[in-house]
Design a protein around this motif. Structure first.
Motif, PDB file in Angstrom:
ATOM      1  N   VAL A  17      45.774  31.413 -16.014  1.00  0.00           N
ATOM      2  CA  VAL A  17      46.653  32.575 -15.804  1.00  0.00           C
ATOM      3  C   VAL A  17      45.920  33.852 -16.196  1.00  0.00           C
ATOM      4  CG1 VAL A  17      48.765  33.698 -16.623  1.00  0.00           C
ATOM      5  CG2 VAL A  17      48.794  31.275 -16.031  1.00  0.00           C
ATOM      6  N   GLY A  18      45.193  33.789 -17.294  1.00  0.00           N
ATOM      7  CA  GLY A  18      44.424  34.961 -17.712  1.00  0.00           C
ATOM      8  C   GLY A  18      43.358  35.329 -16.695  1.00  0.00           C
ATOM      9  N   SER A  19      42.723  34.298 -16.158  1.00  0.00           N
ATOM     10  CA  SER A  19      41.697  34.553 -15.129  1.00  0.00           C
ATOM     11  C   SER A  19      42.307  35.196 -13.895  1.00  0.00           C
ATOM     12  CB  SER A  19      41.007  33.245 -14.744  1.00  0.00           C
ATOM     13  OG  SER A  19      40.353  32.695 -15.844  1.00  0.00           O
ATOM     14  N   ASP A  32      30.294  42.000 -11.884  1.00  0.00           N
ATOM     15  CA  ASP A  32      30.704  42.078 -13.296  1.00  0.00           C
ATOM     16  C   ASP A  32      31.840  41.115 -13.584  1.00  0.00           C
ATOM     17  OD1 ASP A  32      28.854  44.049 -13.742  1.00  0.00           O
ATOM     18  OD2 ASP A  32      30.308  45.688 -13.512  1.00  0.00           O
ATOM     19  N   LEU A  33      32.752  41.066 -12.644  1.00  0.00           N
ATOM     20  CA  LEU A  33      33.905  40.188 -12.805  1.00  0.00           C
ATOM     21  C   LEU A  33      33.481  38.730 -12.874  1.00  0.00           C
ATOM     22  CD1 LEU A  33      36.951  40.070 -13.028  1.00  0.00           C
ATOM     23  CD2 LEU A  33      37.061  39.981 -10.545  1.00  0.00           C
ATOM     24  N   ARG A  34      32.551  38.331 -12.013  1.00  0.00           N
ATOM     25  CA  ARG A  34      32.067  36.940 -12.050  1.00  0.00           C
ATOM     26  C   ARG A  34      31.367  36.646 -13.378  1.00  0.00           C
ATOM     27  NH1 ARG A  34      31.112  38.094  -6.525  1.00  0.00           N
ATOM     28  NH2 ARG A  34      28.975  38.735  -6.968  1.00  0.00           N
ATOM     29  N   GLY A  35      30.637  37.606 -13.880  1.00  0.00           N
ATOM     30  CA  GLY A  35      29.966  37.442 -15.179  1.00  0.00           C
ATOM     31  C   GLY A  35      30.993  37.270 -16.300  1.00  0.00           C
ATOM     32  N   GLN A  36      32.032  38.082 -16.269  1.00  0.00           N
ATOM     33  CA  GLN A  36      33.092  37.965 -17.272  1.00  0.00           C
ATOM     34  C   GLN A  36      33.799  36.614 -17.169  1.00  0.00           C
ATOM     35  OE1 GLN A  36      35.621  41.329 -16.623  1.00  0.00           O
ATOM     36  NE2 GLN A  36      34.214  42.789 -17.606  1.00  0.00           N
ATOM     37  N   ILE A  37      34.037  36.178 -15.933  1.00  0.00           N
ATOM     38  CA  ILE A  37      34.703  34.889 -15.730  1.00  0.00           C
ATOM     39  C   ILE A  37      33.838  33.762 -16.278  1.00  0.00           C
ATOM     40  CG2 ILE A  37      35.432  33.215 -13.975  1.00  0.00           C
ATOM     41  CD1 ILE A  37      36.420  35.621 -12.323  1.00  0.00           C
ATOM     42  N   ARG A  38      32.517  33.811 -16.007  1.00  0.00           N
ATOM     43  CA  ARG A  38      31.615  32.792 -16.545  1.00  0.00           C
ATOM     44  C   ARG A  38      31.639  32.791 -18.074  1.00  0.00           C
ATOM     45  NH1 ARG A  38      27.306  34.866 -13.903  1.00  0.00           N
ATOM     46  NH2 ARG A  38      27.788  34.553 -11.721  1.00  0.00           N
ATOM     47  N   PHE A  39      31.588  33.980 -18.647  1.00  0.00           N
ATOM     48  CA  PHE A  39      31.600  34.094 -20.103  1.00  0.00           C
ATOM     49  C   PHE A  39      32.900  33.535 -20.676  1.00  0.00           C
ATOM     50  CE2 PHE A  39      32.730  36.578 -23.917  1.00  0.00           C
ATOM     51  CZ  PHE A  39      31.680  36.194 -24.745  1.00  0.00           C
ATOM     52  N   ASN A  40      34.022  33.922 -20.060  1.00  0.00           N
ATOM     53  CA  ASN A  40      35.315  33.417 -20.540  1.00  0.00           C
ATOM     54  C   ASN A  40      35.433  31.907 -20.348  1.00  0.00           C
ATOM     55  OD1 ASN A  40      36.199  35.912 -21.373  1.00  0.00           O
ATOM     56  ND2 ASN A  40      37.224  36.383 -19.451  1.00  0.00           N
ATOM     57  N   ARG A  41      34.893  31.384 -19.260  1.00  0.00           N
ATOM     58  CA  ARG A  41      34.922  29.945 -19.023  1.00  0.00           C
ATOM     59  C   ARG A  41      34.106  29.222 -20.092  1.00  0.00           C
ATOM     60  NH1 ARG A  41      31.517  26.277 -16.357  1.00  0.00           N
ATOM     61  NH2 ARG A  41      30.160  28.049 -16.028  1.00  0.00           N
ATOM     62  N   GLN A  42      32.936  29.767 -20.428  1.00  0.00           N
ATOM     63  CA  GLN A  42      32.099  29.167 -21.467  1.00  0.00           C
ATOM     64  C   GLN A  42      32.815  29.172 -22.816  1.00  0.00           C
ATOM     65  OE1 GLN A  42      28.544  31.486 -21.221  1.00  0.00           O
ATOM     66  NE2 GLN A  42      27.660  30.263 -19.547  1.00  0.00           N
ATOM     67  N   ARG A  43      33.475  30.297 -23.116  1.00  0.00           N
ATOM     68  CA  ARG A  43      34.230  30.369 -24.376  1.00  0.00           C
ATOM     69  C   ARG A  43      35.361  29.343 -24.388  1.00  0.00           C
ATOM     70  NH1 ARG A  43      36.080  36.247 -25.154  1.00  0.00           N
ATOM     71  NH2 ARG A  43      37.775  35.094 -26.114  1.00  0.00           N
ATOM     72  N   LEU A  44      36.035  29.188 -23.250  1.00  0.00           N
ATOM     73  CA  LEU A  44      37.115  28.214 -23.140  1.00  0.00           C
ATOM     74  C   LEU A  44      36.581  26.796 -23.323  1.00  0.00           C
ATOM     75  CD1 LEU A  44      40.091  27.601 -22.555  1.00  0.00           C
ATOM     76  CD2 LEU A  44      39.494  27.522 -20.130  1.00  0.00           C
ATOM     77  N   GLU A  45      35.434  26.497 -22.702  1.00  0.00           N
ATOM     78  CA  GLU A  45      34.834  25.171 -22.855  1.00  0.00           C
ATOM     79  C   GLU A  45      34.449  24.913 -24.306  1.00  0.00           C
ATOM     80  OE1 GLU A  45      31.552  24.960 -20.146  1.00  0.00           O
ATOM     81  OE2 GLU A  45      32.839  24.614 -18.406  1.00  0.00           O
ATOM     82  N   GLU A  46      33.880  25.925 -24.962  1.00  0.00           N
ATOM     83  CA  GLU A  46      33.515  25.782 -26.377  1.00  0.00           C
ATOM     84  C   GLU A  46      34.750  25.518 -27.230  1.00  0.00           C
ATOM     85  OE1 GLU A  46      31.449  29.360 -27.356  1.00  0.00           O
ATOM     86  OE2 GLU A  46      29.680  28.837 -26.182  1.00  0.00           O
ATOM     87  N   THR A  47      35.813  26.244 -26.942  1.00  0.00           N
ATOM     88  CA  THR A  47      37.052  26.067 -27.700  1.00  0.00           C
ATOM     89  C   THR A  47      37.619  24.671 -27.484  1.00  0.00           C
ATOM     90  OG1 THR A  47      37.559  28.414 -27.510  1.00  0.00           O
ATOM     91  CG2 THR A  47      39.370  26.970 -28.093  1.00  0.00           C
ATOM     92  N   VAL A  48      37.628  24.206 -26.248  1.00  0.00           N
ATOM     93  CA  VAL A  48      38.143  22.875 -25.944  1.00  0.00           C
ATOM     94  C   VAL A  48      37.289  21.812 -26.628  1.00  0.00           C
ATOM     95  CG1 VAL A  48      38.439  21.178 -24.089  1.00  0.00           C
ATOM     96  CG2 VAL A  48      39.289  23.506 -23.800  1.00  0.00           C
TER      97      VAL A  48
END
Length: 119
Positions: A17-19, A32-48
Motif C-alpha cells: 500500500v505504501g508503494s 528516482d522512484l525506482r531507486g526509492q522502491i528498491r531501497f524500500n523493498r530491501q529495507r522490507l526484506e531486511e525487516t522480514v
C-alpha cells in the motif's frame, strides 16, 4: 505462530500500500522512484528476515523454558509426595488416639442415654 504470520502479512500489505501510494503521489522522476522502491523493498526484506530470525529465537527460548519447567515440576511433585507421606506417618498415632477417644465418648453418650431412659 499465527501472530507472526499476521504480522508478516500486515508488513507485506502495508509495504504494498505504501508503494502504491508513493507511485501515485510521487513528485520525483521514474528513475528516482525506482531507486526509492528498491531501497524500500530491501529495507522490507531486511525487516522480514530480522522478524523471522527473532521468531525462531523466541521459539527456541520457549522450548527450552518448557523443558526446564518440566524438570522443576517433577522435582516439586516428588518433594510434595514425600512430604505428604511423612505427614501421614506422623499423624497416624494421633489419628488412632482420636478414634479411640471418639469411641469412648460414643460409649459414654449411650450409657447416659440409657441412664436417662431408665429414670
Amino acid at each position: 505462530m499465527s501472530n507472526n504470520k499476521s504480522l508478516m502479512y500486515g508488513l507485506l500489505v502495508g509495504g504494498l500500500v505504501g508503494s502504491m501510494a508513493t507511485l501515485l503521489s510521487a513528485p520525483s522522476s521514474g528513475r528516482d522512484l525506482r531507486g526509492q522502491i528498491r531501497f524500500n523493498r530491501q529495507r522490507l526484506e531486511e525487516t522480514v528476515n530480522q522478524l523471522k530470525s527473532e521468531g525462531v529465537s523466541l521459539k527456541d527460548q520457549v522450548v527450552q523454558t518448557a523443558k526446564e519447567s518440566a524438570g522443576v515440576i517433577k522435582e516439586v511433585s516428588a518433594d510434595l509426595q514425600n512430604s505428604i507421606k511423612q505427614w501421614q506417618m506422623e499423624i497416624e498415632p494421633h489419628k488412632n488416639d482420636l478414634q479411640k477417644e471418639i469411641e469412648e465418648i460414643e460409649l459414654k453418650i449411650k450409657q447416659l442415654e440409657q441412664a436417662l431412659e431408665e429414670k
